[in-house]
Write a protein that holds these residues in place. Structure first.
Motif, mmCIF file in Angstrom:
data_model
loop_
_atom_site.group_PDB
_atom_site.id
_atom_site.type_symbol
_atom_site.label_atom_id
_atom_site.label_comp_id
_atom_site.label_asym_id
_atom_site.label_seq_id
_atom_site.Cartn_x
_atom_site.Cartn_y
_atom_site.Cartn_z
ATOM 1 N N ASN A 161 86.975 72.782 56.237
ATOM 2 C CA ASN A 161 85.786 72.648 55.284
ATOM 3 C C ASN A 161 85.247 71.575 55.816
ATOM 4 N N ILE A 184 83.278 72.487 59.203
ATOM 5 C CA ILE A 184 82.108 73.111 58.978
ATOM 6 C C ILE A 184 81.048 72.119 58.104
ATOM 7 N N TYR A 185 81.265 71.362 57.494
ATOM 8 C CA TYR A 185 80.322 70.369 56.840
ATOM 9 C C TYR A 185 79.771 69.511 58.044
ATOM 10 N N LYS A 186 80.872 69.126 58.984
ATOM 11 C CA LYS A 186 80.241 68.338 60.124
ATOM 12 C C LYS A 186 79.318 69.052 60.910
ATOM 13 N N GLU A 187 79.741 70.304 61.394
ATOM 14 C CA GLU A 187 78.732 71.252 62.202
ATOM 15 C C GLU A 187 77.603 71.591 61.490
ATOM 16 N N LEU A 188 77.579 71.722 60.004
ATOM 17 C CA LEU A 188 76.138 72.107 59.406
ATOM 18 C C LEU A 188 75.345 70.502 59.536
ATOM 19 N N ASP A 189 75.875 69.339 59.305
ATOM 20 C CA ASP A 189 75.225 68.207 59.579
ATOM 21 C C ASP A 189 74.464 67.912 61.022
ATOM 22 N N ASN A 190 75.459 68.303 61.975
ATOM 23 C CA ASN A 190 74.800 68.309 63.336
ATOM 24 C C ASN A 190 73.616 69.338 63.807
ATOM 25 N N GLU A 191 73.556 70.174 62.832
ATOM 26 C CA GLU A 191 72.393 71.303 62.961
ATOM 27 C C GLU A 191 71.271 70.742 62.614
#
Length: 188
Positions: free
Chosen positions: A178, A181-188
């Motif tokens: 989780n 996933i949150y970190k990847e969503l923040d990087n987008e």
């Protein structure tokens, strides 16, 4: 004791139905039974004070099972059951109550704490905090159960500890996924 576990889960289901939640599935887990509810869109959109209505409902549902176990333990204190001993009924329900109230996610105690933290600090922070609380609790429980195994010469404590560690390790994996996933969503 299995019948008391089932009644405990029925307590969760009853509270969920009272709160107008729809039961989705009942699963057999290593630590007992687990009931899941469908998330209704209106629960996600309604706000109350510091948190969402859904989190309050989740907390109340998590409390439903332990309250039923407590009521059964008190009831068997005054009533003599026809098949098993009064002591076994009381002991079984108190055991289910305390086991489920341990501050380890996804047990009832962990779900209650996570819900309260979610209301106060939000989704991601509550996941981080309950993960830390679960891990610290497991270290303490391992220490206490090790003493119990030595003192009472009962391997059941060891087996319970292994099951709790398996649950905690599984939840740690979910937590790391989780957070990734949150970190990847923040990087987008």
């Amino acid at each position: 004791m299995l019948i008391f576990c089932l009644i405990h889960e029925l307590g969760h289901i009853l509270v969920g139905i009272i709160l107008k939640m729809k039961p989705d599935k009942l699963e057999l887990m290593p630590y007992g039974l687990k009931v899941s509810f469908k998330v209704l869109p209106e629960d996600l959109n309604k706000k109350i004070k510091k948190g969402t209505l859904l989190e309050v409902k989740k907390i109340l549902v998590a409390l439903g099972g332990p309250i039923v176990s407590l009521i059964l333990a008190i009831m068997f204190f005054y009533i003599e059951p026809p098949i098993v001993t009064k002591t076994d009924c009381i002991y079984s329900n108190i055991l289910i109550l305390f086991f489920n109230l341990m501050p380890i996610y996804p047990l009832d105690g962990g779900r209650i704490i996570k819900g309260i933290l979610h209301i106060k600090y939000g989704n991601i922070a509550s996941k981080k905090m309950i993960n830390e609380i679960s891990n610290i609790s497991m270290i303490l429980i391992t220490f206490i159960y090790s003493i119990a195994v030595y003192y009472f010469k009962n391997i059941a404590y060891f087996l319970i500890c292994i099951i709790l560690w398996l649950i905690t390790i599984q939840e740690n994996k979910k937590f790391r996924l989780n957070m990734k996933i949150y970190k990847e969503l923040d990087n987008e």
